[in-house]
Design a protein around this motif. Structure first.
Motif, PDB file in Angstrom:
ATOM      1  N   ALA A  41      24.751  40.409  40.623  1.00  0.00           N
ATOM      2  CA  ALA A  41      25.317  40.470  41.982  1.00  0.00           C
ATOM      3  C   ALA A  41      25.382  41.909  42.493  1.00  0.00           C
ATOM      4  CB  ALA A  41      26.716  39.849  41.987  1.00  0.00           C
ATOM      5  N   SER A  45      23.382  43.296  45.778  1.00  0.00           N
ATOM      6  CA  SER A  45      24.067  43.954  46.903  1.00  0.00           C
ATOM      7  C   SER A  45      23.411  45.301  47.208  1.00  0.00           C
ATOM      8  CB  SER A  45      25.562  44.133  46.603  1.00  0.00           C
ATOM      9  OG  SER A  45      25.752  45.153  45.644  1.00  0.00           O
ATOM     10  N   SER A  70      40.723  40.261  43.922  1.00  0.00           N
ATOM     11  CA  SER A  70      40.624  40.240  42.455  1.00  0.00           C
ATOM     12  C   SER A  70      42.013  40.328  41.830  1.00  0.00           C
ATOM     13  CB  SER A  70      39.755  41.422  41.989  1.00  0.00           C
ATOM     14  OG  SER A  70      39.948  41.675  40.623  1.00  0.00           O
ATOM     15  N   ALA A 268      30.979  44.185  45.238  1.00  0.00           N
ATOM     16  CA  ALA A 268      30.200  43.050  44.704  1.00  0.00           C
ATOM     17  C   ALA A 268      30.670  42.702  43.295  1.00  0.00           C
ATOM     18  CB  ALA A 268      28.709  43.395  44.702  1.00  0.00           C
ATOM     19  N   ARG A 271      34.066  40.937  43.504  1.00  0.00           N
ATOM     20  CA  ARG A 271      34.009  39.577  44.069  1.00  0.00           C
ATOM     21  C   ARG A 271      33.258  38.606  43.178  1.00  0.00           C
ATOM     22  NH1 ARG A 271      36.178  39.813  48.972  1.00  0.00           N
ATOM     23  NH2 ARG A 271      35.537  41.450  50.434  1.00  0.00           N
ATOM     24  N   GLU A 272      32.171  39.102  42.531  1.00  0.00           N
ATOM     25  CA  GLU A 272      31.288  38.146  41.847  1.00  0.00           C
ATOM     26  C   GLU A 272      31.147  38.401  40.351  1.00  0.00           C
ATOM     27  OE1 GLU A 272      27.769  37.045  44.259  1.00  0.00           O
ATOM     28  OE2 GLU A 272      28.580  38.538  45.655  1.00  0.00           O
ATOM     29  N   GLN A 274      33.751  38.412  37.938  1.00  0.00           N
ATOM     30  CA  GLN A 274      34.935  38.121  37.095  1.00  0.00           C
ATOM     31  C   GLN A 274      34.525  37.402  35.809  1.00  0.00           C
ATOM     32  OE1 GLN A 274      38.016  39.371  37.804  1.00  0.00           O
ATOM     33  NE2 GLN A 274      37.198  40.324  39.659  1.00  0.00           N
ATOM     34  N   TRP A 276      31.646  37.598  34.393  1.00  0.00           N
ATOM     35  CA  TRP A 276      30.884  38.601  33.624  1.00  0.00           C
ATOM     36  C   TRP A 276      31.837  39.483  32.819  1.00  0.00           C
ATOM     37  CZ3 TRP A 276      30.105  43.931  33.323  1.00  0.00           C
ATOM     38  CH2 TRP A 276      28.863  44.369  32.827  1.00  0.00           C
TER      39      TRP A 276
END
Ligand SMILES: Cc1ncc(COP(=O)(O)O)c(C=O)c1O
Length: 382
Positions: A41, A45, A70, A268, A271-272, A274, A276
């Motif tokens: 992600a 971005s 987050s 990025a 937001r995307e 977590q 990971w």
């Protein structure tokens, strides 16, 4: 898929500090860079920004908003938009907060051993560093902190949470006690939470601003450590509900140095990324157990007590009887750790080991320690 699965040959292509500082036969297990590939992600971005030619100045609150989302989802910490603002990198943000809240000549408390730039940021700008030792278990020594705060010229406490290099995760009780002591002595609490997401799955991270007594505190953070984004400079200032004035009193350029691509990349990740970072934490927990087992088997004189925070291991080499463990492992074992004395003059016998690496790299690292120790017996002057 495993995150720490890149090969050494792939990693040696990198041009970063970790991989370029030492000669090519040295295994680098020092500075806090992760041996992970870029989160998809984040790459998307950045690709999208580059496709747009979007390489100008930063605008807006997307990064701050991504942090607030987050913090709410991960820790149940609800923050108002007015509590979070973009800054430069994290250490620059620390410097700006200390500049705004202390005067030249003031004493600033840090807890030793600690991340080396904490010594630099408190001593290099006409302030005085007041080191207070952590306890033998790596916890905050509340009595010693109270004594330090009582000195009239001590005006700030710079805390690392979770703590680098020990990996200690401070509890709500400890943070409450520290915040109360700061308030009682008129000491500004400044907390660096850059390692906040990097906590063992079995342990809870406590954000400073979730503590009711800490609403005077200033927190600085970024996604830089947890998603390996040090190349993209972007930090955040977050203040407690009673510290709003602090944001208004920061030096004039405090907000200007966020990199536009940095803000995009960090947002990025928040937001995307977590899931990971959850997987990173699980792999790090495994690596900590692996390190403990390997040291026990191959370097039994090294003392290591795994702690839940960060991907850093803090290892006591006193019993190995080396003059300078960092230098000996480098010269005789060709493995580079971080030297303990950089974290505190009293920790010359310690090394910090970076565990954001593959299990095979960690195995090689400890094998190299063992080889170095055999060489010291065969040839004591290596
Ligand atoms: C506690 C701590 N703060 C700050 C940083 C660096 O952050 P930045 O590059 O955003 O200044 C690090 C890097 O390892 C760190 O461990």
């Amino acid at each position: 898929m495993t995150i720490f699965s890149l090969t050494e040959a792939e990693l040696r292509q990198r041009r970063s500090l970790k991989w370029c500082t030492y000669e090519s036969d040295v295994l680098p297990m020092w500075v806090a860079e992760m041996d992970s590939a870029v989160l998809p992600a984040v790459r998307e971005s950045l690709d999208a920004a580059l496709d747009r030619g979007d390489t100008g100045y930063p605008y807006g609150t997307d990064y701050a908003d991504a942090y607030r989302a987050s913090a709410a989802a991960r820790w149940g910490l609800e923050l108002a938009p007015s509590q979070v603002r973009n800054g430069g990198d994290v250490m620059n943000a620390v410097l700006c907060v200390l500049e705004a809240t202390t005067d030249p000549g003031d004493g600033i408390v840090i807890t030793a051993p600690v991340y080396p730039p904490f010594w630099q940021v408190t001593s290099g700008y006409r302030r005085r560093t007041v080191p207070v030792a952590l306890t033998a278990e790596g916890r905050l020594d509340l009595d010693a902190l109270a004594e330090a705060f009582a000195a009239p010229d001590v005006t700030a406490f710079l805390l690392c949470s979770p703590h680098n290099p020990t990996g200690t995760v401070h509890t709500a009780e400890e943070l409450t006690a520290v915040a109360e002591l700061c308030t009682a002595h008129g000491v500004q609490l400044v907390v660096d939470e850059i390692h906040a997401w990097l906590v063992d799955p079995a342990t809870e991270f406590v954000p400073t601003l979730s503590v009711p007594a800490a609403q005077n505190a200033a927190v600085v953070t970024s996604a830089g450590k947890s998603w390996n984004l040090a190349a993209f400079k972007a930090g955040l200032y977050i203040v407690g509900t009673e510290a709003g004035a602090l944001l208004r009193n920061l030096p004039p350029l405090a907000y200007g140095s966020t990199g536009h691509l940095g803000a995009i990349a960090h947002a990025a990740a928040l937001r995307e990324g977590q899931d990971w970072v959850d997987q990173v934490c699980a792999e790090i927990a495994t690596n900590k157990r692996l390190l403990g087992d390997l040291l026990h088997a191959l370097v039994p004189g090294a003392r290591y007590q795994a702690q839940p925070g960060t991907y850093l291991a803090w290892v006591d080499c006193t019993e190995l009887g080396l003059d300078d463990p960092y230098r000996h492992f480098l010269k005789a074992g060709r493995v580079a750790f971080s030297a303990g004395q950089n974290f505190s003059p009293d920790h010359r016998q310690w090394v910090r080991i970076n565990l954001a690496a593959s299990p095979s790299m960690i195995t090689q690292g400890v094998e190299r320690m063992a080889i170095a120790l055999r060489r010291s017996v065969e040839s004591p002057r290596v």
